[in-house]
Enzyme design. Structure first.
Site, mmCIF file in Angstrom:
data_model
loop_
_atom_site.group_PDB
_atom_site.id
_atom_site.type_symbol
_atom_site.label_atom_id
_atom_site.label_comp_id
_atom_site.label_asym_id
_atom_site.label_seq_id
_atom_site.Cartn_x
_atom_site.Cartn_y
_atom_site.Cartn_z
ATOM 1 N N HIS A 310 0.855 -1.193 0.000
ATOM 2 C CA HIS A 310 0.000 0.000 0.000
ATOM 3 C C HIS A 310 0.888 1.239 0.000
ATOM 4 C CE1 HIS A 310 -3.780 2.018 0.326
ATOM 5 N NE2 HIS A 310 -3.491 2.572 1.487
ATOM 6 N N GLU A 321 2.535 -0.893 8.239
ATOM 7 C CA GLU A 321 2.491 -1.877 7.153
ATOM 8 C C GLU A 321 3.724 -2.772 7.206
ATOM 9 O OE1 GLU A 321 1.633 -2.144 2.339
ATOM 10 O OE2 GLU A 321 2.039 -0.201 3.266
ATOM 11 N N LYS A 342 3.103 3.652 -5.744
ATOM 12 C CA LYS A 342 2.549 4.985 -5.492
ATOM 13 C C LYS A 342 3.631 6.056 -5.556
ATOM 14 C CE LYS A 342 -1.425 3.740 -2.558
ATOM 15 N NZ LYS A 342 -1.301 2.260 -2.555
#
Length: 418
Positions: A310, A321, A342
């Site tokens: 993520h 995470e 990302k």
């Protein structure tokens, strides 16, 4: 393998469709991911000079009229334009001949975390400036988060299972998992699934800035603003676009002679039940989600070669995470290849799961793992192999894509070489 697992249908991925700041279409997107190309720049869709965050990952080379009738473009929101485009790109990639598909066996699940934000802003202005009689009759069907699935179904004459998933930034992954379940049960033969988002608007930005969630330290150096797992990360960078996959039962794909990317083998979904925006500081919610997905896929942790994380570039997310991955994979976590794409695309919110699943699939397909760019200063709390700054060649037989959403919602998908 349990009796339930042995009786369910196997499901494969046959088409990938993406609309992102670094490329529309899977080829350009993947090429730029491997190059480490950033799609982040200063905001151009509105004047952001009075905002604390002034950077975003905008789709700038997109013409909705290439994918939709001109009248429909005017009646629908930008997020729907992206969804239709990604769906048609995925169908083309899968070489689908819609005339040869049974409509009632063809489903669509395309989610959005926010829906038609731009429509809300435009029609609110008309209301306040001109009065209620000037509000468009298309306002409601344009802004609701399920309309992309409905319009895609109309475009494809898909009369099977159809709805939208809304789980913030976990939306795209949840949509893929729900589609997987319909196919496994035999309720459909083929599904279009993923997410779409277009929230780079004045209101969307204002809300996230008020939460102090977005990066503010790199307004003069946008391409360095998204720094997942780096010590100096200071917030996420908003992106826009869509990611849609063609999923089919293995028997359906083989019967039509389809090119198969990989198997979609496992799905996990959990909730932290901790806080509306902050992830569980123990990381257990996400860890349990990934464990559930691996169990569903009948895969051992040591079989996983790559995790598309993520990795939002926010201080808490990346730390927790990392803790989750250590909980799931134990000592093997140190050998695992992990990256946050990302860092290049920004955070597409409800569409993140779609485009990131595509990246995980391409890692299996090509034997190349995309990097996490802007990784400059190691963080002692984030001490795994995030494939810093340059792609890595590696044989990947199993890949995991996982996402977290506001509300504490977690989703994980497992892809496996067929």
């Amino acid at each position: 393998m349990t009796n339930a697992q042995s009786s369910r249908k196997r499901v494969v991925v046959t088409g990938l469709g993406v609309v992102t700041s670094i490329g529309t279409g899977i080829e350009k997107y993947w090429e730029n991911l491997l190059k480490g190309t950033s799609g982040i720049s200063n905001v151009t869709r509105f004047d952001a000079s009075d905002y604390s965050c002034q950077v975003a990952s905008e789709v700038t080379d997109f013409d909705a009229s290439q994918y939709m009738d001109g009248k429909e473009v005017k009646r629908t929101d930008r997020y729907t334009h992206f969804a239709v485009a990604a769906s048609k790109l995925a169908a083309t990639d899968a070489k689908l001949d819609v005339t040869k598909l049974e409509p009632t066996r063809f489903g669509v699940i395309i989610g959005s975390g926010i829906g038609g934000m731009e429509t809300i802003e435009q029609q609110s202005k008309r209301l306040f400036d001109l009065g209620p009689r000037k509000v468009s009759p298309f306002m409601i069907p344009s802004l609701i988060a399920n309309i992309a699935s409905g319009i895609v179904a109309i475009e494809f004459n898909a009369k099977g299972p159809n709805f939208s998933v809304v789980s913030a930034c976990a939306t795209g992954s949840h949509a893929l998992g729900e589609a997987l379940d319909f196919l496994r049960k035999g309720d459909a033969d083929i599904m279009l699934a993923g997410g779409s988002e277009a929230a780079i608007t004045r209101l969307g930005f204002a809300g996230f800035c008020a939460m102090r969630a977005m990066s503010t330290q790199y307004n003069n150096d946008p391409k360095r603003s998204c720094k997942p797992f780096d010590l100096k990360r200071d917030g996420f960078v908003m992106g826009e676009g869509a990611g849609v996959l063609v999923l089919e039962t293995l028997e359906h794909a083989q019967a039509r002679g389809a090119r198969i990317y990989c198997e979609i083998a496992g799905y996990g979904a959990t909730c932290d039940a901790y806080h509306i925006t902050s992830p569980d500081p123990t990381g257990n919610g996400l860890a349990n989600c990934i464990k559930s997905a691996l169990k569903d896929a009948n895969v051992e942790p040591e079989q996983v070669g790559y995790v598309n994380a993520h990795g939002t570039s926010t201080p808490y997310n990346d730390k927790f995470e990392t803790m989750s991955l250590k909980t799931v994979f134990g000592p093997y976590a140190q050998k695992l290849l992990i990256s946050s794409t990302k860092s290049m695309t920004g955070h597409l919110l409800g569409a993140a799961g779609g485009i990131e699943a595509a990246a995980a699939i391409m890692a299996i397909q090509t034997g190349e793992v995309p990097p996490t760019i802007n990784y400059e200063t190691p963080d002692p709390d984030c001490d795994l192999d995030y494939v810093p700054n340059k792609k890595r060649s590696a044989k990947v037989d199993v890949a995991v894509s996982e996402n977290l959403g506001f509300g504490g919602q977690n989703a994980a998908i497992v892809f496996k070489r067929l």
